[in-house]
Design a protein around this motif. Structure first.
Motif, PDB file in Angstrom:
ATOM      1  N   VAL A 202       0.835  -1.200   0.000  1.00 44.19           N
ATOM      2  CA  VAL A 202       0.000   0.000   0.000  1.00 44.19           C
ATOM      3  C   VAL A 202       0.871   1.252   0.000  1.00 44.19           C
ATOM      4  O   VAL A 202       0.578   2.235  -0.707  1.00 44.19           O
ATOM      5  N   VAL A 203       1.949   1.227   0.760  1.00 43.94           N
ATOM      6  CA  VAL A 203       2.882   2.360   0.760  1.00 43.94           C
ATOM      7  C   VAL A 203       3.425   2.592  -0.654  1.00 43.94           C
ATOM      8  O   VAL A 203       3.517   3.736  -1.116  1.00 43.94           O
ATOM      9  N   PHE A 204       3.777   1.508  -1.342  1.00 43.62           N
ATOM     10  CA  PHE A 204       4.284   1.628  -2.712  1.00 43.62           C
ATOM     11  C   PHE A 204       3.227   2.258  -3.628  1.00 43.62           C
ATOM     12  O   PHE A 204       3.534   3.150  -4.436  1.00 43.62           O
ATOM     13  N   LYS A 205       1.963   1.835  -3.492  1.00 42.76           N
ATOM     14  CA  LYS A 205       0.898   2.345  -4.361  1.00 42.76           C
ATOM     15  C   LYS A 205       0.615   3.828  -4.127  1.00 42.76           C
ATOM     16  O   LYS A 205       0.486   4.609  -5.069  1.00 42.76           O
ATOM     17  N   VAL A 206       0.535   4.237  -2.851  1.00 41.35           N
ATOM     18  CA  VAL A 206       0.223   5.651  -2.584  1.00 41.35           C
ATOM     19  C   VAL A 206       1.421   6.539  -2.940  1.00 41.35           C
ATOM     20  O   VAL A 206       1.245   7.686  -3.364  1.00 41.35           O
ATOM     21  N   THR A 207       2.628   5.997  -2.778  1.00 38.92           N
ATOM     22  CA  THR A 207       3.816   6.770  -3.157  1.00 38.92           C
ATOM     23  C   THR A 207       3.870   6.952  -4.677  1.00 38.92           C
ATOM     24  O   THR A 207       4.180   8.045  -5.170  1.00 38.92           O
ATOM     25  N   ALA A 208       3.547   5.889  -5.412  1.00 37.08           N
ATOM     26  CA  ALA A 208       3.523   5.977  -6.878  1.00 37.08           C
ATOM     27  C   ALA A 208       2.444   6.961  -7.331  1.00 37.08           C
ATOM     28  O   ALA A 208       2.664   7.751  -8.267  1.00 37.08           O
ATOM     29  N   PHE A 209       1.286   6.928  -6.673  1.00 34.85           N
ATOM     30  CA  PHE A 209       0.205   7.859  -7.018  1.00 34.85           C
ATOM     31  C   PHE A 209       0.621   9.295  -6.717  1.00 34.85           C
ATOM     32  O   PHE A 209       0.348  10.220  -7.498  1.00 34.85           O
ATOM     33  N   ASP A 210       1.313   9.479  -5.606  1.00 39.31           N
ATOM     34  CA  ASP A 210       1.798  10.806  -5.240  1.00 39.31           C
ATOM     35  C   ASP A 210       2.802  11.324  -6.262  1.00 39.31           C
ATOM     36  O   ASP A 210       2.798  12.507  -6.615  1.00 39.31           O
ATOM     37  N   ASP A 211       3.656  10.425  -6.768  1.00 37.05           N
ATOM     38  CA  ASP A 211       4.622  10.818  -7.798  1.00 37.05           C
ATOM     39  C   ASP A 211       3.898  11.274  -9.067  1.00 37.05           C
ATOM     40  O   ASP A 211       4.330  12.224  -9.734  1.00 37.05           O
ATOM     41  N   LYS A 212       2.803  10.595  -9.414  1.00 37.26           N
ATOM     42  CA  LYS A 212       2.019  10.993 -10.585  1.00 37.26           C
ATOM     43  C   LYS A 212       1.419  12.383 -10.396  1.00 37.26           C
ATOM     44  O   LYS A 212       1.431  13.211 -11.309  1.00 37.26           O
ATOM     45  N   LEU A 213       0.910  12.621  -9.192  1.00 39.89           N
ATOM     46  CA  LEU A 213       0.341  13.943  -8.912  1.00 39.89           C
ATOM     47  C   LEU A 213       1.397  15.037  -9.071  1.00 39.89           C
ATOM     48  O   LEU A 213       1.124  16.112  -9.588  1.00 39.89           O
ATOM     49  N   LYS A 214       2.603  14.746  -8.624  1.00 39.93           N
ATOM     50  CA  LYS A 214       3.691  15.716  -8.762  1.00 39.93           C
ATOM     51  C   LYS A 214       4.007  15.957 -10.243  1.00 39.93           C
ATOM     52  O   LYS A 214       4.267  17.096 -10.649  1.00 39.93           O
ATOM     53  N   THR A 215       3.967  14.880 -11.022  1.00 36.32           N
ATOM     54  CA  THR A 215       4.248  15.006 -12.461  1.00 36.32           C
ATOM     55  C   THR A 215       3.190  15.866 -13.142  1.00 36.32           C
ATOM     56  O   THR A 215       3.513  16.749 -13.952  1.00 36.32           O
ATOM     57  N   TYR A 216       1.913  15.617 -12.815  1.00 33.85           N
ATOM     58  CA  TYR A 216       0.837  16.411 -13.399  1.00 33.85           C
ATOM     59  C   TYR A 216       0.964  17.874 -13.008  1.00 33.85           C
ATOM     60  O   TYR A 216       0.756  18.773 -13.817  1.00 33.85           O
ATOM     61  N   SER A 217       1.323  18.095 -11.734  1.00 33.38           N
ATOM     62  CA  SER A 217       1.468  19.465 -11.242  1.00 33.38           C
ATOM     63  C   SER A 217       2.602  20.183 -11.964  1.00 33.38           C
ATOM     64  O   SER A 217       2.490  21.348 -12.340  1.00 33.38           O
ATOM     65  N   SER A 218       3.707  19.461 -12.185  1.00 33.03           N
ATOM     66  CA  SER A 218       4.851  20.058 -12.879  1.00 33.03           C
ATOM     67  C   SER A 218       4.499  20.366 -14.329  1.00 33.03           C
ATOM     68  O   SER A 218       4.860  21.411 -14.865  1.00 33.03           O
ATOM     69  N   ALA A 219       3.756  19.462 -14.980  1.00 34.30           N
ATOM     70  CA  ALA A 219       3.360  19.660 -16.370  1.00 34.30           C
ATOM     71  C   ALA A 219       2.443  20.865 -16.507  1.00 34.30           C
ATOM     72  O   ALA A 219       2.570  21.671 -17.446  1.00 34.30           O
ATOM     73  N   SER A 220       1.532  21.040 -15.551  1.00 37.64           N
ATOM     74  CA  SER A 220       0.611  22.165 -15.583  1.00 37.64           C
ATOM     75  C   SER A 220       1.349  23.478 -15.425  1.00 37.64           C
ATOM     76  O   SER A 220       0.995  24.506 -16.002  1.00 37.64           O
ATOM     77  N   ALA A 221       2.410  23.447 -14.632  1.00 36.94           N
ATOM     78  CA  ALA A 221       3.181  24.658 -14.391  1.00 36.94           C
ATOM     79  C   ALA A 221       4.029  25.035 -15.598  1.00 36.94           C
ATOM     80  O   ALA A 221       4.272  26.215 -15.873  1.00 36.94           O
ATOM     81  N   VAL A 222       4.479  24.044 -16.365  1.00 39.60           N
ATOM     82  CA  VAL A 222       5.351  24.290 -17.511  1.00 39.60           C
ATOM     83  C   VAL A 222       4.571  24.704 -18.743  1.00 39.60           C
ATOM     84  O   VAL A 222       4.999  25.532 -19.536  1.00 39.60           O
ATOM     85  N   THR A 223       3.366  24.180 -18.942  1.00 38.83           N
ATOM     86  CA  THR A 223       2.580  24.415 -20.165  1.00 38.83           C
ATOM     87  C   THR A 223       2.352  25.869 -20.490  1.00 38.83           C
ATOM     88  O   THR A 223       2.590  26.310 -21.623  1.00 38.83           O
ATOM     89  N   PRO A 224       1.902  26.722 -19.547  1.00 39.33           N
ATOM     90  CA  PRO A 224       1.703  28.151 -19.875  1.00 39.33           C
ATOM     91  C   PRO A 224       2.991  28.817 -20.354  1.00 39.33           C
ATOM     92  O   PRO A 224       2.987  29.673 -21.225  1.00 39.33           O
ATOM     93  N   HIS A 225       4.109  28.408 -19.795  1.00 43.48           N
ATOM     94  CA  HIS A 225       5.389  28.991 -20.170  1.00 43.48           C
ATOM     95  C   HIS A 225       5.719  28.649 -21.641  1.00 43.48           C
ATOM     96  O   HIS A 225       6.167  29.480 -22.405  1.00 43.48           O
ATOM     97  N   LEU A 226       5.455  27.375 -22.017  1.00 43.22           N
ATOM     98  CA  LEU A 226       5.719  26.941 -23.372  1.00 43.22           C
ATOM     99  C   LEU A 226       4.800  27.634 -24.370  1.00 43.22           C
ATOM    100  O   LEU A 226       5.205  27.999 -25.469  1.00 43.22           O
ATOM    101  N   ALA A 227       3.553  27.842 -23.947  1.00 39.84           N
ATOM    102  CA  ALA A 227       2.574  28.484 -24.831  1.00 39.84           C
ATOM    103  C   ALA A 227       2.946  29.908 -25.148  1.00 39.84           C
ATOM    104  O   ALA A 227       2.653  30.449 -26.204  1.00 39.84           O
ATOM    105  N   SER A 228       3.618  30.593 -24.237  1.00 40.48           N
ATOM    106  CA  SER A 228       3.981  32.002 -24.431  1.00 40.48           C
ATOM    107  C   SER A 228       5.296  32.167 -25.148  1.00 40.48           C
ATOM    108  O   SER A 228       5.718  33.285 -25.446  1.00 40.48           O
ATOM    109  N   SER A 229       5.994  31.054 -25.407  1.00 43.09           N
ATOM    110  CA  SER A 229       7.314  31.142 -26.043  1.00 43.09           C
ATOM    111  C   SER A 229       7.179  31.382 -27.543  1.00 43.09           C
ATOM    112  O   SER A 229       6.238  30.965 -28.171  1.00 43.09           O
TER     113      SER A 229
END
Length: 229
Positions: A202-229
Protein backbone atom coordinates in the motif's frame (compact mmCIF):
# COMPACT_ATOMS: atom_id res chain seq x y z
CA UNK A 1 4.60 -25.41 45.36
CA UNK A 2 7.95 -25.92 47.09
CA UNK A 3 11.30 -25.04 45.60
CA UNK A 4 12.38 -28.65 45.07
CA UNK A 5 14.84 -28.08 42.22
CA UNK A 6 18.38 -27.00 42.91
CA UNK A 7 19.64 -24.26 40.63
CA UNK A 8 23.33 -24.26 39.83
CA UNK A 9 24.04 -22.23 36.72
CA UNK A 10 22.00 -20.76 33.89
CA UNK A 11 22.29 -22.56 30.54
CA UNK A 12 21.95 -19.17 28.85
CA UNK A 13 23.46 -15.85 29.75
CA UNK A 14 20.79 -13.35 30.74
CA UNK A 15 22.40 -10.77 28.47
CA UNK A 16 21.61 -13.04 25.51
CA UNK A 17 17.87 -12.93 26.21
CA UNK A 18 17.12 -9.76 28.19
CA UNK A 19 18.60 -7.11 25.92
CA UNK A 20 16.54 -4.19 27.23
CA UNK A 21 16.92 -1.95 30.26
CA UNK A 22 13.43 -1.40 31.67
CA UNK A 23 12.08 2.11 31.10
CA UNK A 24 8.61 3.64 31.01
CA UNK A 25 8.35 3.01 27.26
CA UNK A 26 9.27 -0.69 26.95
CA UNK A 27 7.76 -2.56 29.93
CA UNK A 28 5.84 -5.23 27.98
CA UNK A 29 8.78 -6.04 25.73
CA UNK A 30 11.10 -6.19 28.75
CA UNK A 31 8.62 -8.46 30.59
CA UNK A 32 8.38 -10.80 27.60
CA UNK A 33 12.16 -11.10 27.40
CA UNK A 34 12.52 -11.70 31.12
CA UNK A 35 9.79 -14.35 31.21
CA UNK A 36 11.36 -16.14 28.25
CA UNK A 37 14.64 -16.25 30.19
CA UNK A 38 13.16 -17.53 33.47
CA UNK A 39 10.60 -20.01 32.13
CA UNK A 40 12.86 -22.72 30.61
CA UNK A 41 14.95 -22.68 33.79
CA UNK A 42 11.85 -23.36 35.94
CA UNK A 43 12.39 -20.08 37.76
CA UNK A 44 9.35 -18.12 36.57
CA UNK A 45 7.43 -19.15 39.67
CA UNK A 46 9.69 -17.01 41.82
CA UNK A 47 8.21 -13.84 40.31
CA UNK A 48 4.64 -15.10 39.82
CA UNK A 49 4.48 -16.57 43.38
CA UNK A 50 3.77 -20.06 41.95
CA UNK A 51 6.88 -21.25 43.82
CA UNK A 52 6.06 -20.42 47.42
CA UNK A 53 8.56 -19.76 50.16
CA UNK A 54 9.12 -22.93 52.27
CA UNK A 55 9.30 -22.89 56.05
CA UNK A 56 12.74 -22.14 57.47
CA UNK A 57 12.73 -25.33 59.55
CA UNK A 58 11.18 -28.77 59.25
CA UNK A 59 10.09 -31.36 61.78
CA UNK A 60 12.14 -34.55 61.93
CA UNK A 61 11.16 -37.64 63.90
CA UNK A 62 14.06 -39.55 65.41
CA UNK A 63 14.96 -41.65 68.40
CA UNK A 64 14.75 -38.56 70.58
CA UNK A 65 11.28 -37.76 69.29
CA UNK A 66 10.26 -34.85 67.03
CA UNK A 67 12.88 -32.16 66.58
CA UNK A 68 13.21 -29.05 64.40
CA UNK A 69 16.10 -28.68 61.97
CA UNK A 70 16.95 -26.25 59.15
CA UNK A 71 14.97 -26.91 56.01
CA UNK A 72 17.29 -27.35 52.98
CA UNK A 73 14.42 -26.40 50.66
CA UNK A 74 14.27 -23.02 52.36
CA UNK A 75 17.97 -22.44 51.67
CA UNK A 76 17.49 -23.35 48.00
CA UNK A 77 14.48 -21.03 47.74
CA UNK A 78 16.35 -18.08 49.25
CA UNK A 79 19.33 -18.61 46.96
CA UNK A 80 17.23 -18.83 43.80
CA UNK A 81 14.94 -15.97 44.79
CA UNK A 82 17.83 -13.62 45.52
CA UNK A 83 19.51 -14.60 42.24
CA UNK A 84 16.35 -13.83 40.24
CA UNK A 85 15.97 -10.53 42.08
CA UNK A 86 19.59 -9.64 41.27
CA UNK A 87 18.90 -10.40 37.60
CA UNK A 88 15.89 -8.10 37.66
CA UNK A 89 17.88 -5.31 39.30
CA UNK A 90 20.57 -5.68 36.63
CA UNK A 91 18.03 -5.12 33.85
CA UNK A 92 16.48 -1.93 35.25
CA UNK A 93 17.13 1.66 34.27
CA UNK A 94 18.22 3.91 37.13
CA UNK A 95 14.74 5.45 37.70
CA UNK A 96 13.16 1.96 37.78
CA UNK A 97 15.82 0.69 40.18
CA UNK A 98 15.17 3.58 42.58
CA UNK A 99 11.49 2.63 42.64
CA UNK A 100 12.13 -0.88 43.99
CA UNK A 101 15.07 -0.03 46.28
CA UNK A 102 14.84 -1.91 49.58
CA UNK A 103 12.43 -4.64 48.44
CA UNK A 104 13.29 -8.10 49.70
CA UNK A 105 12.03 -10.68 47.19
CA UNK A 106 11.83 -11.21 43.44
CA UNK A 107 8.03 -11.47 43.57
CA UNK A 108 7.75 -8.20 45.50
CA UNK A 109 9.91 -6.39 42.94
CA UNK A 110 8.09 -7.98 39.97
CA UNK A 111 4.66 -6.98 41.29
CA UNK A 112 5.75 -3.40 42.02
CA UNK A 113 7.15 -3.01 38.50
CA UNK A 114 3.95 -4.42 36.96
CA UNK A 115 1.74 -2.02 38.91
CA UNK A 116 3.84 0.95 37.87
CA UNK A 117 4.72 0.23 34.25
CA UNK A 118 1.60 -1.63 33.06
CA UNK A 119 -0.39 1.53 33.79
CA UNK A 120 2.20 3.67 31.99
CA UNK A 121 2.10 1.39 28.92
CA UNK A 122 -1.70 1.56 28.70
CA UNK A 123 -1.70 5.36 28.99
CA UNK A 124 1.01 5.59 26.35
CA UNK A 125 -1.02 3.33 24.06
CA UNK A 126 -4.01 5.70 24.19
CA UNK A 127 -1.77 8.70 23.56
CA UNK A 128 -0.27 7.10 20.46
CA UNK A 129 -3.65 5.99 19.14
CA UNK A 130 -4.94 9.55 19.49
CA UNK A 131 -1.84 10.82 17.70
CA UNK A 132 -2.49 8.37 14.87
CA UNK A 133 -6.08 9.54 14.47
CA UNK A 134 -4.88 13.15 14.27
CA UNK A 135 -2.10 12.39 11.76
CA UNK A 136 -2.88 13.81 8.28
CA UNK A 137 -0.81 14.39 5.15
CA UNK A 138 -2.13 17.86 4.28
CA UNK A 139 0.70 20.39 4.29
CA UNK A 140 3.45 17.76 4.22
CA UNK A 141 5.27 15.64 1.70
CA UNK A 142 4.36 11.96 1.40
CA UNK A 143 7.76 11.08 2.85
CA UNK A 144 7.11 13.19 5.96
CA UNK A 145 3.63 11.73 6.39
CA UNK A 146 4.78 8.13 6.07
CA UNK A 147 7.71 8.81 8.41
CA UNK A 148 5.40 10.01 11.18
CA UNK A 149 3.11 7.02 10.71
CA UNK A 150 6.10 4.68 11.01
CA UNK A 151 7.20 6.39 14.23
CA UNK A 152 3.75 5.85 15.74
CA UNK A 153 3.57 2.21 14.59
CA UNK A 154 7.08 1.50 15.95
CA UNK A 155 6.30 3.11 19.30
CA UNK A 156 3.09 1.10 19.67
CA UNK A 157 5.05 -2.05 18.89
CA UNK A 158 7.75 -1.15 21.42
CA UNK A 159 5.24 -1.00 24.30
CA UNK A 160 3.57 -4.28 23.33
CA UNK A 161 0.68 -3.11 21.16
CA UNK A 162 1.71 -3.92 17.58
CA UNK A 163 -0.71 -3.02 14.79
CA UNK A 164 -1.78 -5.44 12.07
CA UNK A 165 -1.19 -4.58 8.42
CA UNK A 166 -4.90 -3.79 7.94
CA UNK A 167 -4.86 -1.43 10.93
CA UNK A 168 -1.80 0.33 9.55
CA UNK A 169 -3.40 0.61 6.11
CA UNK A 170 -6.58 2.06 7.59
CA UNK A 171 -4.51 4.60 9.54
CA UNK A 172 -2.57 5.58 6.42
CA UNK A 173 -5.66 6.00 4.20
CA UNK A 174 -7.58 7.94 6.85
CA UNK A 175 -5.13 10.82 6.77
CA UNK A 176 -4.48 11.13 3.04
CA UNK A 177 -7.27 13.58 2.15
CA UNK A 178 -9.58 14.06 -0.83
CA UNK A 179 -6.80 14.40 -3.39
CA UNK A 180 -5.98 10.70 -2.91
CA UNK A 181 -9.58 9.49 -2.91
CA UNK A 182 -9.29 7.45 -6.12
CA UNK A 183 -6.30 5.38 -4.99
CA UNK A 184 -7.74 5.08 -1.47
CA UNK A 185 -10.98 3.64 -2.85
CA UNK A 186 -9.12 0.98 -4.86
CA UNK A 187 -7.05 0.00 -1.80
CA UNK A 188 -10.09 -0.10 0.48
CA UNK A 189 -11.84 -2.54 -1.88
CA UNK A 190 -8.77 -4.77 -1.89
CA UNK A 191 -8.83 -4.96 1.92
CA UNK A 192 -11.81 -7.34 1.74
CA UNK A 193 -9.88 -9.85 -0.38
CA UNK A 194 -8.10 -12.93 0.98
CA UNK A 195 -5.25 -12.52 1.54
CA UNK A 196 -5.55 -8.81 2.09
CA UNK A 197 -2.93 -6.28 1.00
CA UNK A 198 0.25 -5.86 3.02
CA UNK A 199 1.23 -2.45 4.35
CA UNK A 200 4.41 -2.24 2.25
CA UNK A 201 2.42 -2.76 -0.97
CA UNK A 202 0.00 0.00 0.00
CA UNK A 203 2.88 2.36 0.76
CA UNK A 204 4.28 1.63 -2.71
CA UNK A 205 0.90 2.34 -4.36
CA UNK A 206 0.22 5.65 -2.58
CA UNK A 207 3.82 6.77 -3.16
CA UNK A 208 3.52 5.98 -6.88
CA UNK A 209 0.20 7.86 -7.02
CA UNK A 210 1.80 10.81 -5.24
CA UNK A 211 4.62 10.82 -7.80
CA UNK A 212 2.02 10.99 -10.59
CA UNK A 213 0.34 13.94 -8.91
CA UNK A 214 3.69 15.72 -8.76
CA UNK A 215 4.25 15.01 -12.46
CA UNK A 216 0.84 16.41 -13.40
CA UNK A 217 1.47 19.46 -11.24
CA UNK A 218 4.85 20.06 -12.88
CA UNK A 219 3.36 19.66 -16.37
CA UNK A 220 0.61 22.17 -15.58
CA UNK A 221 3.18 24.66 -14.39
CA UNK A 222 5.35 24.29 -17.51
CA UNK A 223 2.58 24.41 -20.16
CA UNK A 224 1.70 28.15 -19.87
CA UNK A 225 5.39 28.99 -20.17
CA UNK A 226 5.72 26.94 -23.37
CA UNK A 227 2.57 28.48 -24.83
CA UNK A 228 3.98 32.00 -24.43
CA UNK A 229 7.31 31.14 -26.04
Amino acid sequence: MAATESFSSAPLSISQIVTLKLTESNYLLWKTQFESFLSPQLLLGYVTSAITRPEATRSVTGTAGVTEEPNPEFTKWIRNDQLVMAWIFGSLSEPALRMVYGMQSAQEVWTALAKKFNRVSTTRKFELQNRLRACIKIGRTMEQYLSELKQIFDQLDSIGFPMTDLEKIHGLLSGLGKKYESVSTVIEHSMDSVPGPCYEDVVFKVTAFDDKLKTYSSASAVTPHLASS
